[in-house]
Design a protein around this motif. Sequence first.
Motif, PDB file in Angstrom:
ATOM      1  N   ILE A   1     -57.513 -66.276 -92.497  1.00 28.25           N
ATOM      2  CA  ILE A   1     -56.937 -67.432 -93.176  1.00 28.25           C
ATOM      3  C   ILE A   1     -57.877 -68.623 -92.999  1.00 28.25           C
ATOM      4  O   ILE A   1     -58.250 -68.975 -91.877  1.00 28.25           O
TER       5      ILE A   1
ATOM      6  N   VAL B   1     -49.096 -77.036 -95.281  1.00 28.40           N
ATOM      7  CA  VAL B   1     -50.497 -76.625 -95.402  1.00 28.40           C
ATOM      8  C   VAL B   1     -50.549 -75.302 -96.158  1.00 28.40           C
ATOM      9  O   VAL B   1     -49.896 -74.334 -95.760  1.00 28.40           O
TER      10      VAL B   1
ATOM     11  N   THR C   1     -51.991 -71.682 -97.723  1.00 27.60           N
ATOM     12  CA  THR C   1     -52.707 -70.549 -97.125  1.00 27.60           C
ATOM     13  C   THR C   1     -53.749 -70.018 -98.105  1.00 27.60           C
ATOM     14  O   THR C   1     -53.412 -69.647 -99.230  1.00 27.60           O
TER      15      THR C   1
ATOM     16  N   TYR D   1     -49.705 -70.667 -92.640  1.00 29.03           N
ATOM     17  CA  TYR D   1     -51.044 -71.143 -92.289  1.00 29.03           C
ATOM     18  C   TYR D   1     -51.403 -70.773 -90.850  1.00 29.03           C
ATOM     19  O   TYR D   1     -52.555 -70.440 -90.553  1.00 29.03           O
TER      20      TYR D   1
ATOM     21  N   GLY E   1     -45.563 -68.818 -95.715  1.00 32.77           N
ATOM     22  CA  GLY E   1     -46.548 -69.756 -96.246  1.00 32.77           C
ATOM     23  C   GLY E   1     -46.426 -69.993 -97.742  1.00 32.77           C
ATOM     24  O   GLY E   1     -45.671 -69.338 -98.458  1.00 32.77           O
TER      25      GLY E   1
ATOM     26  N   TYR F   1     -52.477 -71.301-101.492  1.00 33.36           N
ATOM     27  CA  TYR F   1     -53.429 -72.358-101.848  1.00 33.36           C
ATOM     28  C   TYR F   1     -53.606 -72.366-103.360  1.00 33.36           C
ATOM     29  O   TYR F   1     -54.021 -71.377-103.965  1.00 33.36           O
TER      30      TYR F   1
END
Length: 603
Positions: A2, A287, A289, A313, A593, A596
């Motif tokens: 990650i 946040v 991943t 994350y 998660g 991204y």
Amino acid sequence: MIAKMKKLLLFMANTGTPVDAQLAELGRLGLVHIVPFQPPRNQSIELISSQLQEVAKALEVLERVSAEQAVAVTTVGKQADHDAEQCLKQVLEADDKRTKLLQAKSNLEAELQWYEQWGHVEPSSFQELNAHGVYLRLYEASEKELKKLNGRDDVHVLGEANGLQQVALITEEADETLPLNEVKAPEKDRSELENTLADTIAELESTERELTGLAAEKVRLQEAQKSWLERLDLLHVEYGGESLEGQVNYWKGYIPEKQIDAFTTAADQNGWGYVIEDTTDEDVDEVPTLIYTSRWGDRIRPVMNFMGLVPGYNELDVSQVFMLFFTFFTGILVGDAGYGLVFLLLTLFAHKKAGFKRQVEFQLMYTLSVSILFWGVLTGTYFGSETVANIPFLANLRVEKLASFGGDNVFVQRFMFFVGAIHLTVGHLQQAIRYINRLKALAQLGWISITWGLYFIVNQMVLQVPAPDYMPWLFIGGALLVALFASSGTSFFKGMLSSIGNLPLNIINGFSDIISYVRLYAVGLSTVLMAASFNDMAIGDGLTTVLAGLGAVIILILGHGLNMALAAMAVLVHGVRLNMLEYAGHADVEFSGSEYNPFKINK
């Protein structure tokens, strides 16, 4: 693994270059995952969202027309938005007109059908009777309903249509009715309806020709759709930020650590301000991943995307382990070399139809098909046929203890428990590596010891296989390591008490997790038995006639087709479950998660 992320505050001056133009540059960079401060709301967002809904409807219409008429679509270059908007308007108006004409055509045909059932009666005749104080009403009635009206002189049976009696009520009372289903006569005479229907059909054909011509412009709308989607993304970002006294706009986001240099270079060129800092525990829930993995591990992505599995994350990247064991489980769950060959050929055919494009979905299917084929050869299973399995060449390739026909069932079940223990051990080893510089790593070694103790207990309780003498020490040593190092409470003794309190329930869960792997044996065996049953149904004592041979072929195709479909479902249910629950639970992965998803545009 990650990717490590950095937290970003991005500032853009509201003077000089317009903010949306600056955001377009940020979108072309395609590196920043934006986290809005508030849900973006603006009239332009609603307008484009509505426009996109209309585009989706128009494309659905053109897709249908293209399929019906085999229309060749044109390839367009850069098109002005107003051209696409005009095309969109024409498609929606033409489709709306077509819908109304189809409804009008249906209504006219229904009215003409009335004349077919009731005969040629001019509507003016009803008006003329009414003018003389005589009222005629028409009904449809069943035999049972008609019997209730026996003896009435004002009720007359005219005929029968669609299994119902056609009844006329002739009365001098304007308000008198019957408790039956009344049938209204058309307002227009037959010739007028026929002329109107002909005009409607002609107009409908003209509208469909117009839609056929517009179908060639499908690419124009598809390009516009992409452009409007990007504009919508830009507006979501723009109105998800904050403003400082109308002079400076700013946004919060995250960016991969490896991309910091590329971002800062672009920011300096465009005059953006920024603050880049490390993420904190307070940020962990937002946040995103981003997983960097090998080409092998990336093959599991379609499955994880389908199931919506994204590790958090701060969790482990399990893609490579997931792929390795999912491939192995698929081979066992299906376990028929004949089925594996069919899946392989179907994948090859589909890949060829797609132009042999390098897509991860095809790579996954090739891998799984080979796994099924390989395990089928080891177990001597070929479309569930024992006769084929005993062909000398194929018989020499199988492992006798694993054989589907005449193998050692206890050995196979024990092997499945062994695979489960290995799978869970890998999860704890990954945890231990993660905490390599902390005492919690020792607790994971303790859980590995307990896992193998549970493996021996399962063998003893389920399969009556005696446990080794050192088994108690696996539990004693493992429990001691877990009690001492698993929890990091406010104090050493509080942490130890917490670990001891949770230990019994965790051991019970571990016991059930290892037993759960017997599903691999059970489902794989059921696939073989179903295949063999279909073979017996089709062939039985032999084929004596051509008709019997034809019936056997149909049974074999449908039976094995159904069995392959059920086996594929079993892979999704059991193969995914063992990775997502049993293994992930021991690896402490909750898949909590968010993926991204950087702000990215092309135009």
